[in-house]
Structures are given as C-alpha cells and as structure tokens.
Design a protein around this motif. Structure first.
Motif, mmCIF file in Angstrom:
data_model
loop_
_atom_site.group_PDB
_atom_site.id
_atom_site.type_symbol
_atom_site.label_atom_id
_atom_site.label_comp_id
_atom_site.label_asym_id
_atom_site.label_seq_id
_atom_site.Cartn_x
_atom_site.Cartn_y
_atom_site.Cartn_z
ATOM 1 N N GLN A 229 0.923 -1.332 -0.019
ATOM 2 C CA GLN A 229 -0.026 0.109 0.091
ATOM 3 C C GLN A 229 0.918 1.238 -0.005
ATOM 4 O OE1 GLN A 229 -2.220 -1.212 3.558
ATOM 5 N NE2 GLN A 229 -4.237 -0.929 2.522
ATOM 6 N N LEU A 230 1.929 1.280 0.791
ATOM 7 C CA LEU A 230 2.963 2.266 0.679
ATOM 8 C C LEU A 230 3.530 2.504 -0.410
ATOM 9 C CD1 LEU A 230 4.477 1.664 4.147
ATOM 10 C CD2 LEU A 230 2.759 3.213 3.757
ATOM 11 N N MET A 231 4.090 1.709 -1.081
ATOM 12 C CA MET A 231 4.849 1.576 -2.330
ATOM 13 C C MET A 231 3.952 2.026 -3.469
ATOM 14 S SD MET A 231 8.093 0.940 -1.452
ATOM 15 C CE MET A 231 7.584 1.831 0.129
ATOM 16 N N LYS A 232 2.640 1.626 -3.485
ATOM 17 C CA LYS A 232 1.809 2.032 -4.641
ATOM 18 C C LYS A 232 1.538 3.424 -4.741
ATOM 19 C CE LYS A 232 -3.083 1.503 -6.055
ATOM 20 N NZ LYS A 232 -4.419 0.722 -5.687
ATOM 21 N N ARG A 233 1.671 4.151 -3.811
ATOM 22 C CA ARG A 233 1.633 5.412 -3.659
ATOM 23 C C ARG A 233 2.773 6.420 -4.214
ATOM 24 N NH1 ARG A 233 -3.362 5.972 -5.032
ATOM 25 N NH2 ARG A 233 -4.747 4.725 -3.494
ATOM 26 N N LEU A 234 3.913 5.701 -4.387
ATOM 27 C CA LEU A 234 5.227 6.100 -4.585
ATOM 28 C C LEU A 234 5.313 5.897 -6.212
ATOM 29 C CD1 LEU A 234 7.566 5.406 -1.596
ATOM 30 C CD2 LEU A 234 6.141 7.449 -1.875
ATOM 31 N N LYS A 235 4.481 5.313 -6.903
ATOM 32 C CA LYS A 235 4.661 5.063 -8.141
ATOM 33 C C LYS A 235 4.835 6.139 -9.340
ATOM 34 C CE LYS A 235 3.312 0.183 -8.291
ATOM 35 N NZ LYS A 235 2.153 -0.689 -8.714
ATOM 36 N N PHE A 236 4.273 7.184 -8.638
ATOM 37 C CA PHE A 236 4.199 8.516 -9.434
ATOM 38 C C PHE A 236 5.567 9.118 -9.604
ATOM 39 C CE2 PHE A 236 3.887 10.338 -5.334
ATOM 40 C CZ PHE A 236 4.410 11.712 -5.249
ATOM 41 N N GLY A 251 5.080 7.582 1.483
ATOM 42 C CA GLY A 251 4.097 6.501 0.914
ATOM 43 C C GLY A 251 2.807 6.733 1.680
ATOM 44 N N ALA A 252 3.022 6.606 3.052
ATOM 45 C CA ALA A 252 1.745 6.616 4.199
ATOM 46 C C ALA A 252 1.112 8.116 3.780
ATOM 47 C CB ALA A 252 2.223 6.529 5.553
ATOM 48 N N GLY A 253 1.871 9.064 3.589
ATOM 49 C CA GLY A 253 1.235 10.570 3.422
ATOM 50 C C GLY A 253 0.333 10.594 2.097
ATOM 51 N N TYR A 254 0.820 9.925 1.119
ATOM 52 C CA TYR A 254 -0.076 10.168 0.038
ATOM 53 C C TYR A 254 -1.293 8.990 -0.150
ATOM 54 C CZ TYR A 254 2.925 13.594 -2.510
ATOM 55 O OH TYR A 254 3.629 14.520 -2.663
ATOM 56 N N TYR A 255 -1.076 7.939 0.567
ATOM 57 C CA TYR A 255 -1.770 6.978 0.938
ATOM 58 C C TYR A 255 -3.146 7.614 1.829
ATOM 59 C CZ TYR A 255 -4.714 3.221 2.971
ATOM 60 O OH TYR A 255 -5.711 2.309 3.207
ATOM 61 N N PHE A 256 -2.643 8.535 2.778
ATOM 62 C CA PHE A 256 -3.792 9.229 3.471
ATOM 63 C C PHE A 256 -4.439 10.511 2.757
ATOM 64 C CE2 PHE A 256 -0.561 8.899 7.256
ATOM 65 C CZ PHE A 256 -0.909 7.677 7.619
ATOM 66 N N TYR A 257 -3.843 10.910 1.522
ATOM 67 C CA TYR A 257 -4.409 11.898 0.773
ATOM 68 C C TYR A 257 -5.398 11.005 -0.023
ATOM 69 C CZ TYR A 257 -1.493 16.151 1.749
ATOM 70 O OH TYR A 257 -0.736 17.078 2.342
ATOM 71 N N HIS A 258 -4.987 10.021 -0.353
ATOM 72 C CA HIS A 258 -6.291 9.288 -1.342
ATOM 73 C C HIS A 258 -7.173 8.780 -0.563
ATOM 74 C CE1 HIS A 258 -2.916 9.613 -4.310
ATOM 75 N NE2 HIS A 258 -3.934 9.616 -5.286
#
Length: 345
Positions: A229-236, A251-258
């Motif tokens: 889940q963390l790494m998915k949000r860093l693919k950009f 990664g957690a930060g962008y997970y929280f944003y989504h």
C-alpha cells in the motif's frame, strides 16, 4: 552478563525482536528509562550542537545505562530494503557514541544490519555478536528464530490498528483496550506521519498520541499499512528517496491523501532532519490538490508542550467543525515550527 538497550530510535520498532533475542540467549537486558529532561540534557552534553534531536536523545539514553551493563546494543543500521538506506547518522551511530559518550568505547555491541526487508533475523548480520558473546551457531539461529516469531506477532498488532506504543505494552504483557472512536459525522480520522522515534517517544512528541486519543481522534500511522500500500503511492515518482523510512512515511502520506476516510494529516518531525524537510514540503504543496488539511509540527530541545496541544486541538476542531457543516475536506496547510521555553525538552 547484561546488555543495555537504549529506549530511543528504533527501539520503538525492533525492541520485541531484540528483547526476545537476548532472552533466548539467557542474557539479561537493561532498558533505559523513558526519556526525561535529564536524559535529553545528557545527550546534548555529549553531542555536537548541529546533530538532530533523536540522536541527542539516543546519546542521553546510552549515557544513562552505560554503567549498568557489560555491553550496549547499538546495531549499525545500513539497510532494510533493496537500494534504500538509513540516514548516515544511523550508519555511523556506533562510532559517534563510541567517541562521545564516556565509558561506552569498549562496550558497544554493533551488528551490521543490511537486509532486503524489515526482517533482520538473518544470522549473517550477527557474526560480531556471535564472536563477542561466544554463541554457538545453533544457539544463535534458535534465538533469531524466536525473535523473528515474536516480532511478527508485534507487527500484526500494528496491522490490526494498534499504535506501536500500545503494541509494545501488549508485548510486555499489559492489557490494552483498543478504543477506536465510533464512526459518526463528527468522527475525525488523522493520518499521523512521523518516524517511530519522533511520535512514540512521549517526551519528544509531547505525547501527541494521547492528545489525539483524548480528542476522540482515530489515528492511522505508516506501520498500520501494508508495504504494498505504501509503495503503490510512490509509483508516480520517477525516482524514490534514498532513505527507507522516509519512503515509508511519504508513501503513507499520499495514502492518507487518497483515503476518503482520512480527514487530515499531521507530520511530527525533529528539527534538523534533512529527509523530513523534503517530505514535509512535498506534502504541504500537494495538500490543496487533494483538498485535505496538512500540518507540520517540528520539535527540538526547546519545544513547549502547551504550544503543541493548542495547535493540535485547533487542527482537530477545525476539521470537526467543517464536517459538522457538511463541508468535507478543506484546503488548509500549516507548516508550524513549535518552540518555547516554558516546557518540553
């Protein structure tokens, strides 16, 4: 024989592993007391002024138990992920302590941890420990197997929603009631960003976890999420950061944003942390894009607790008021450096 374990830095992530490992070897462990002003002052005394607060705190913890143990356990943390590394301060930590804390030079036990995953149970990491402590190969492998098993149980508690401070209490045999706020229109869920040694050291973070709990907030942290889940949000990102835990936080930060259930994000960071300054700026710049409030709380050895409580309460109240009014998310960003001479470190 006694081995001292400083209650700082990765203690909050790997203590169940280390404790079980030494117990399995029938070696007594001495854990330093929770961080206090006295410990911080000792750390400041034995550290260069420019070093970050967590390292100063660690030095203070070592100084507080150096006379109580035969060895002080300070692993040289190099990597726990392929092509990613720890901050150079972690890599050089055994050397820094050796030459700055009186009495520590001949007592440091520093296995070199260079793994491709969070698991640190590979016997090859502990060659030095095996030699110094006179441990047999079978005895070492058996102890590492037990340690890995207990650590995985500890990590599962996080995945079930326990903050690490509660998971550590459960590991120590305490009964912890997991109080998750009931979902309602006024329930506030906060994504809390911060290295484990920043948010779970109650003195350093001024007990931000309990303050959020008292405010009826549901807390989500990076260690509650799966690695994928963390790494998915860093693919950009064309190129990820060099630092493992920094990538986990980002990664957690962008997970929280989504995540639509997360109402706002708070970052707790220590003054002087280079990687965190980059993470915080990225999160701040994107908060408007995701229409979610973001706040950075930066602590140092002069931080005042009353300032933090006021800011956190105002942040939560703002979100709760907006939800009550039916406004959903809101564009809010506040990069706060909280300092004071009245309390804290």
């Amino acid at each position: 024989m006694k081995v001292g374990i400083p209650r700082a830095l990765l203690y909050y992530y790997y203590y169940p592993f280390w404790k079980t490992f030494f117990d399995a070897l029938n070696i007594e462990t001495v854990v330093s007391k929770p961080t206090s002003k006295t410990i911080v002052n000792k750390g400041i005394e034995f550290s260069v002024p420019e070093i970050c607060v967590p390292i100063k705190v660690f030095a203070g913890h070592v100084a507080s138990i150096v006379d109580q143990a035969d060895y002080i356990f300070i692993p040289r943390m190099v990597s726990i992920s392929k092509d990613e590394y720890f901050c150079p301060k972690f890599m050089g930590l055994p050397d820094m302590i050796k030459y700055t804390v009186p009495g520590a030079a001949d007592k440091i036990l520093s296995p070199k941890i260079q793994s491709h995953s969070d698991s640190i149970s590979n016997p090859k990491h502990y060659t030095e420990v095996k030699r110094i402590l006179g441990i047999g190969s079978w005895e070492l492998q058996r102890a590492l197997f037990k340690a890995e098993k207990e650590w995985q149980k500890f990590r599962r508690l996080s995945k079930e929603g326990y903050v690490l401070s509660d998971a550590l209490k459960i590991f120590d045999g305490e009964t912890v009631k997991q109080e998750v706020p009931k979902n309602s229109e006024e329930t506030v869920t906060i994504g809390l960003m911060g290295y484990v040694y920043d948010i779970y050291d109650e003195f350093v973070s001024m007990n931000v976890i309990e303050k959020l709990k008292e405010a009826g907030v549901k807390i989500i942290t990076f260690e509650m999420l799966e690695e994928k889940q963390l790494m998915k949000r860093l693919k950009f990102m064309k190129k990820q950061l060099f630092w493992t835990f920094s990538n986990k936080l980002l990664g957690a930060g962008y997970y929280f944003y989504h995540d639509p259930e997360v109402d706002g994000v708070i970052q707790v960071t220590a003054f002087g942390c280079g990687p965190d300054s980059m993470i915080g700026k990225m999160m701040e710049l994107d908060s408007n894009h995701y229409n979610k409030p973001f706040m950075t709380v930066r602590v140092d050895e002069h931080t005042g607790e009353s300032h933090l409580q006021t800011r956190v309460e105002a942040f939560v109240d703002m979100i709760r008021r907006k939800k009550r009014e039916g406004g959903g998310g809101l564009p809010y960003e506040s990069n706060l450096s909280i300092h004071g001479n009245n309390a804290g470190l």
